[in-house]
Design an enzyme around this catalytic site. Sequence first.
Site, PDB file in Angstrom:
ATOM      1  N   LYS A 230     -34.163 121.408 -22.008  1.00  0.00           N
ATOM      2  CA  LYS A 230     -34.433 121.982 -23.319  1.00  0.00           C
ATOM      3  C   LYS A 230     -35.772 121.479 -23.833  1.00  0.00           C
ATOM      4  CE  LYS A 230     -30.165 120.763 -23.836  1.00  0.00           C
ATOM      5  NZ  LYS A 230     -28.829 120.410 -24.242  1.00  0.00           N
TER       6      LYS A 230
HETATM    7  N1  GLU Z   1     -24.371 116.718 -25.282  1.00  0.00           N
HETATM    8  C1  GLU Z   1     -24.884 116.393 -23.986  1.00  0.00           C
HETATM    9  C2  GLU Z   1     -26.058 117.287 -23.645  1.00  0.00           C
HETATM   10  O1  GLU Z   1     -26.187 118.365 -24.192  1.00  0.00           O
HETATM   11  C3  GLU Z   1     -23.856 116.587 -22.872  1.00  0.00           C
HETATM   12  C4  GLU Z   1     -22.702 115.711 -23.023  1.00  0.00           C
HETATM   13  C5  GLU Z   1     -21.716 115.760 -21.867  1.00  0.00           C
HETATM   14  O2  GLU Z   1     -21.474 116.818 -21.272  1.00  0.00           O
HETATM   15  O3  GLU Z   1     -21.157 114.697 -21.609  1.00  0.00           O
HETATM   16  O4  GLU Z   1     -26.879 116.892 -22.837  1.00  0.00           O
END
Ligand code: GLU
Length: 295
Positions: A230
């Site tokens: 991202k």
């Molecule tokens: N929120 C995290 C991210 O978007 C991923 C968390 C997870 O899958 O453990 O990179």
Amino acid sequence: MPATPYLGRFAPSPTGPLHLGSLLAAFGSWLLARHAGGQWLVRIEDIDPPREVPGAVDSQLATLAAFGLKSDLPVQYQSRRSHLYQTAIAQLLAQDKAFACHCSRADLSSQGGIHRRCVASQQRPQAAIRLRVADGSHVSFDDALQGLQQQDVDREVGDVVLLRADGYWAYQLAVVVDDAEQGITHVVRGADLIESTARQILLQQALGLPTPGYLHLPLLLDSDGQKLSKSQAAVPVDSAQPVPVLRWLWAALGQSPTALETSTSVAETLQQAAAAFVPARLQKTSVRAPLQPPG
Ligand code: GLU
């Protein structure tokens, strides 16, 4: 006793629109849940306001909806679950498994960036809270796709931050508390997070929580062989043409290309995909994304 039903999840941070790589993780985790006859949920990991992009939550949920990837349970938001993280920290502090730390980044850089003991040169306005990682904290786990993984968390990571000095909950704490509280049995996510898993297991053990199964999916690389992320502003997926994108993701997951050839709608594509999915065909290594996003 009946076996615990499978509960998987997709847990995006709202730092921008979903790109092909995040959608691959969403689709892969959905397929594994469906293949196991289980449920799949979406959790928005919005605990880091400085990194959040306005409108990203709505855009991510709209993209998932356009691809038919609907949470089987109400979508949860980490920003509304602070009480759970607070309780977990209080438990660890009461048991002396966590401690307040005033070390700054500059203090730590003299220690190779790894916290093993407090070396703070001065008190900070707000202390961070860290997990006390004992010497010799070696963690190994069997990733269902990547195989045996091992990490010396004390030497390679150090005392894990649970509450940041800027007052925000750390990802490691929130993800562990939520996976357990929501009853997640299988964590399926991108391989960029495989390095975090050992510290999450250590934290589960400190909190007396169960460890789910882990499977880390291949990463998508851009045309230069760099990880699509991202932050690199990788092209957002085009929700207008979801079927060709699903077919592309399906192939990137190593699945039989002919299985989805005849579908005409998203619902039909997902139905055929769930029926034809073979976990043993999953790709272990990274996949090159197309120059032109499919769609
Ligand atoms: N929120 C995290 C991210 O978007 C991923 C968390 C997870 O899958 O453990 O990179």
